[in-house]
Design a protein around this motif. Structure first.
Motif, PDB file in Angstrom:
ATOM      1  N   VAL A 275       0.835  -1.192   0.000  1.00  7.82           N
ATOM      2  CA  VAL A 275       0.000   0.000   0.000  1.00  7.82           C
ATOM      3  C   VAL A 275       0.872   1.245   0.000  1.00  7.82           C
ATOM      4  N   MET A 276       0.699   2.065  -1.018  1.00 10.41           N
ATOM      5  CA  MET A 276       1.479   3.286  -1.160  1.00 10.41           C
ATOM      6  C   MET A 276       0.750   4.422  -0.458  1.00 10.41           C
ATOM      7  N   VAL A 277       1.422   5.052   0.517  1.00  8.54           N
ATOM      8  CA  VAL A 277       0.841   6.248   1.120  1.00  8.54           C
ATOM      9  C   VAL A 277       1.705   7.467   0.838  1.00  8.54           C
ATOM     10  N   GLY A 278       2.930   7.242   0.414  1.00  6.31           N
ATOM     11  CA  GLY A 278       3.743   8.319  -0.125  1.00  6.31           C
ATOM     12  C   GLY A 278       3.390   8.421  -1.594  1.00  6.31           C
ATOM     13  N   ALA A 279       3.546   9.584  -2.183  1.00  7.34           N
ATOM     14  CA  ALA A 279       3.129   9.710  -3.584  1.00  7.34           C
ATOM     15  C   ALA A 279       4.265  10.224  -4.443  1.00  7.34           C
ATOM     16  N   PRO A 280       5.063   9.299  -4.998  1.00  6.33           N
ATOM     17  CA  PRO A 280       6.101   9.750  -5.927  1.00  6.33           C
ATOM     18  C   PRO A 280       5.453  10.454  -7.119  1.00  6.33           C
ATOM     19  N   GLU A 281       6.121  11.491  -7.586  1.00  2.51           N
ATOM     20  CA  GLU A 281       5.541  12.282  -8.684  1.00  2.51           C
ATOM     21  C   GLU A 281       5.435  11.542  -9.988  1.00  2.51           C
ATOM     22  N   LYS A 282       6.520  10.781 -10.295  1.00  2.00           N
ATOM     23  CA  LYS A 282       6.536  10.089 -11.585  1.00  2.00           C
ATOM     24  C   LYS A 282       6.109   8.638 -11.385  1.00  2.00           C
ATOM     25  N   PRO A 283       5.615   7.999 -12.453  1.00  2.00           N
ATOM     26  CA  PRO A 283       5.222   6.592 -12.315  1.00  2.00           C
ATOM     27  C   PRO A 283       6.397   5.711 -11.902  1.00  2.00           C
ATOM     28  N   LEU A 284       6.088   4.615 -11.246  1.00  2.00           N
ATOM     29  CA  LEU A 284       7.107   3.630 -10.889  1.00  2.00           C
ATOM     30  C   LEU A 284       6.956   2.422 -11.798  1.00  2.00           C
ATOM     31  N   GLU A 285       8.018   1.635 -11.895  1.00  2.00           N
ATOM     32  CA  GLU A 285       7.951   0.414 -12.700  1.00  2.00           C
ATOM     33  C   GLU A 285       7.227  -0.665 -11.935  1.00  2.00           C
ATOM     34  N   LEU A 286       6.255  -1.277 -12.594  1.00  2.00           N
ATOM     35  CA  LEU A 286       5.505  -2.361 -11.961  1.00  2.00           C
ATOM     36  C   LEU A 286       5.865  -3.672 -12.644  1.00  2.00           C
ATOM     37  N   PRO A 287       6.603  -4.544 -11.947  1.00  2.00           N
ATOM     38  CA  PRO A 287       6.919  -5.839 -12.554  1.00  2.00           C
ATOM     39  C   PRO A 287       5.684  -6.729 -12.478  1.00  2.00           C
ATOM     40  N   VAL A 288       5.226  -7.225 -13.612  1.00  2.00           N
ATOM     41  CA  VAL A 288       3.929  -7.901 -13.641  1.00  2.00           C
ATOM     42  C   VAL A 288       4.000  -9.372 -13.234  1.00  2.00           C
ATOM     43  N   PHE A 289       5.068 -10.067 -13.636  1.00  2.00           N
ATOM     44  CA  PHE A 289       5.188 -11.496 -13.323  1.00  2.00           C
ATOM     45  C   PHE A 289       4.944 -11.813 -11.852  1.00  2.00           C
ATOM     46  N   PRO A 290       5.718 -11.167 -10.944  1.00  2.00           N
ATOM     47  CA  PRO A 290       5.529 -11.527  -9.530  1.00  2.00           C
ATOM     48  C   PRO A 290       4.147 -11.141  -9.003  1.00  2.00           C
TER      49      PRO A 290
END
Lengths: 361, 359
Positions: A275-290
């Protein structure tokens, strides 16, 4: 012609404001509305400095308007109540958090989720129902609708309770909503700052095993001995991260800088929740396999509604949970902001408004 | 010295295999184990062609162990049962899906979630308990532990029911797990292929309003008139996207290529859930702000456990849900794979193994 801020409203007020995106704050005279029939006016005693205040004074999110009086972790004593106010009286210890208004009729509002109302009115930097700008808690008085006031129980010290109004609800709400509050569960907390340290305390009080995940090995002793975390994981240490793979039911990620999600997803057990409660400005990479092979999820959460904010304060009072703070005089404010940029605080600055904010002559 | 695939086991089997990452399939002789006490031997009648078969024969995921006999949407008839087998008898119509084994002792297995067992054994390209390779349903027979065999309901046709064994469970399971079943709620289905078209049908059976989200305007007519979707959104049209923002309770994202998540997340209402099911070979970009501001989530899901697969088959039988298929002969498989790479199929190829797999 635009009304000067001092004359906009009948009650004189003063505080510190940022005038431009340099973010430097300085004394500022303005005014607040008359105490309406549903309003509560209180003398501000303390106000926490949230990292959002820093983002806003520097216009990092692009929607700041100046002059900007920040502060949404505001506590004090009631001095006046409107004729229709039911829940509060003069002398009560109260607080205001991140919002001071909402539409009160949409689905979110009726579900006590005012924080998700599309017409939510933020405590500062927003437009109130009457079209005037909202000013936050780096000021001597606050006027707020009763619905957006919370009561601070007697056993909670006002200064150390102030940060709960944002940091507290921001971490409490997702622990409950995502079911990471069951005794025996194992939850990771990424980042040990204003949000992170309070998340550790709440999770422990809920009976959850807590591992702090941090880039700074020197925070371990405090995390374990002082905050009560069960263990500490240095995220740059490959061996430690490897050993912890697949061990956590959930992770509360308080880090707002860009950072990789892959190692955190790896720490989750199957069906685990990040659960993200900090909000990075730019998108993050989401690895889909895991994500797929472990049926895991990444979610976000932002503050909480008024009912839950009061519930959180009451829970904190019951378990003697307050923030770890450094109390500062108002004129230390700009230095505090500079230190906050470098995360040089254990773990929240709180401005001693009552004793140090004097009107400029 | 290692035995050849033909000599490894006592029963001679014929199928088609890929032998290198060109992915080209050709006739392949191998063998299968003796039917043990817990086993069921199945004569294969039909096998669906899943996009995973294509990924596997081309080694897109880097884990293929050649030669590979794909196929994990298998329907056939029982020809033999071991003495411990009570659920099936000779002549029964059965199915075999994505897995043929697991550890049986871990938490996942104990909770009927064998698909999440760390020691899961896939129907093809895995190693069985006896360390020999597993080969899939592009073959004339298969021997499977009875626990991993599904009973095919009477009214479910063997050919158009076969794809349910992977595509069906892959969309059904997350729809149940993530709570996408409240009648009247609004489901978006991104991608109208093998998975997507079944998600539309299952979504309608749950009483949901369904919008298909696609890059191909040409698919609209079928989506609505044939599959029963309520509406259709062309995701490359900014005006349509904007108008639909914040309208969907859930989204099932079946797109397997790398694609943008931000527009899909924008379509979700508050507390909305996006479940992504495709397996691109690179990470996707995840914007965090909209998740925080709307308490939204992005989750994954991987087919389903055996109990739930049976539940899904029974559900589909009850609601007359089958796949839209193009039945092909075994020797058409390479052409079918090329067409599948271009998404040129409405919506699943199924190999008529029983009638066309001849030595």
């Amino acid at each position: 012609m635009v009304m000067p801020t001092e004359q906009e409203h009948p009650q004189k007020a003063f505080g510190w404001a940022a005038r431009d995106s340099s973010g430097v704050l300085s004394p500022f005279n303005f005014s607040r509305r008359e105490t309406g029939e549903k309003d509560v006016t209180f003398k501000v005693l303390y106000c926490g400095i949230c990292h959002s205040d820093l983002h806003m004074v520097k216009n990092e999110w692009g929607f700041s308007t100046y002059p900007l009086v920040p502060g949404h972790e505001i506590v004090g004593e009631v001095t006046q109540v409107g004729s229709n106010v039911q829940k509060y009286k003069v002398g009560d210890r109260v607080g205001v958090g991140c919002m001071v208004g909402a539409c009160r009729s949409c689905g979110s509002c009726t579900d006590h989720l005012e924080n998700y109302c599309p017409k939510q009115i933020l405590t500062y930097g927003a437009k109130y129902y009457d079209g005037t700008t909202t000013y936050g808690g780096y000021s001597n008085i606050m006027v707020a609708d009763e619905h957006f006031i919370v009561r601070i129980p007697d056993n909670l010290p006002l200064d150390a309770a102030a940060p709960l109004l944002c940091a507290g609800i921001t971490t409490y709400s997702p622990l409950r909503y995502f079911g990471l509050d069951k005794p025996g569960m194992h939850v990771g907390v990424v980042g040990l700052g204003g949000l992170g340290h309070v998340a550790v305390k709440f999770a422990k009080a809920m009976g959850v095993k807590v591992t702090v995940i941090s880039t700074s090995p020197n925070k371990e002793e405090e995390a374990v001995k002082h905050l009560g975390a069960d263990s500490f994981l240095v995220s740059r240490d490959q061996d430690q991260m490897q050993a912890a793979i697949g061990t956590m039911d959930g992770i509360i990620d308080t880090v707002s800088a860009q950072h990789p999600l892959l190692p955190l997803i790896g720490l989750l057990k199957s069906h685990g929740k990040l659960v993200m409660v900090g909000a990075p400005e730019k998108p993050l990479e989401l690895p889909v396999f895991p994500l797929l092979t472990g049926r895991k999820m990444v979610a976000g959460s932002g503050i909480g509604g008024m009912k839950e904010t009061q519930e959180m304060i009451d829970f904190a009072a019951k378990h003697n949970i307050t923030a770890d703070i450094e109390v500062i005089p108002i004129d230390y404010l700009n230095t505090a902001m500079e230190r906050l940029v470098k995360a040089d605080v254990r773990y929240r600055f709180v401005i001693d408004i009552g004793n140090t904010l004097k009107a400029s002559s | 010295m290692a035995k050849s695939p033909e000599e490894e086991h006592p029963h001679k089997v014929f199928g088609w295999a890929a032998t290198d990452s060109s992915g080209s399939l050709s006739p392949f002789h191998f063998s299968r184990r003796e039917n043990a006490d817990d086993d069921v031997t199945i004569k294969v009648l039909y096998c669906g062609v899943c996009h995973s078969d294509l990924h596997s024969v081309k080694n897109d995921w880097g884990i293929t162990n050649y030669p590979i006999v794909p196929g994990h949407e298998i329907v056939g008839v029982v020809t033999k049962t071991g003495k411990n087998v009570t659920k099936f008898k000779e002549g029964d119509r059965v199915g075999v899906g994505v897995i043929v084994g697991s550890c049986n002792t871990c938490d996942s297995c104990q909770q009927d979630l064998e698909n999440y067992c760390p020691k899961v054994i896939f129907t093809y390209n895995s190693h069985y308990h006896d360390k020999t390779k597993t080969y899939g349903g592009y073959s004339d027979m298969i021997v499977v532990d009875h626990h991993y065999v599904l009973r095919f309901p009477d009214n479910l046709p063997s050919d158009s029911g076969a794809p349910l064994l992977c595509a069906g469970i892959t969309v059904y399971s997350p729809m149940k797990y993530y709570g996408m079943t409240e009648p009247g709620k609004h489901l978006g289905v991104a991608g109208l292929g093998g998975l997507g078209h079944i998600a539309v049908k299952i979504g309608k059976a749950f009483g949901l309003k369904v919008t298909v989200i696609s890059t191909s305007p040409a698919k609209e007519d079928e989506a609505i008139n044939r599959l029963g979707a309520d509406s259709f959104l062309v995701s490359t049209d900014p005006a349509q996207l904007k108008a639909a923002m914040g309208t969907m309770d859930y989204i099932i994202d079946t797109v397997s290529a790398v694609h943008a998540l931000a527009p899909l997340i924008g379509l979700l209402k508050l507390n909305g859930k996006l479940v992504t099911l495709g397996l691109p070979n690179k990470p996707l970009e995840l914007p965090i702000f909209p998740l925080v501001l709307g308490r939204k989530l992005v989750g994954g899901s991987d087919f389903g456990g055996i109990k739930e697969t049976q539940e899904m088959l029974d559900f589909c039988a009850k609601h007359n849900i089958t796949s839209e298929i193009e039945l092909i002969k075994m020797d058409y498989i390479n052409t079918a794979m090329e067409r599948l790479a271009k998404a040129d199929v409405r919506y699943r190829f199924v190999i008529d193994v029983g009638n066309s797999l001849t030595r």
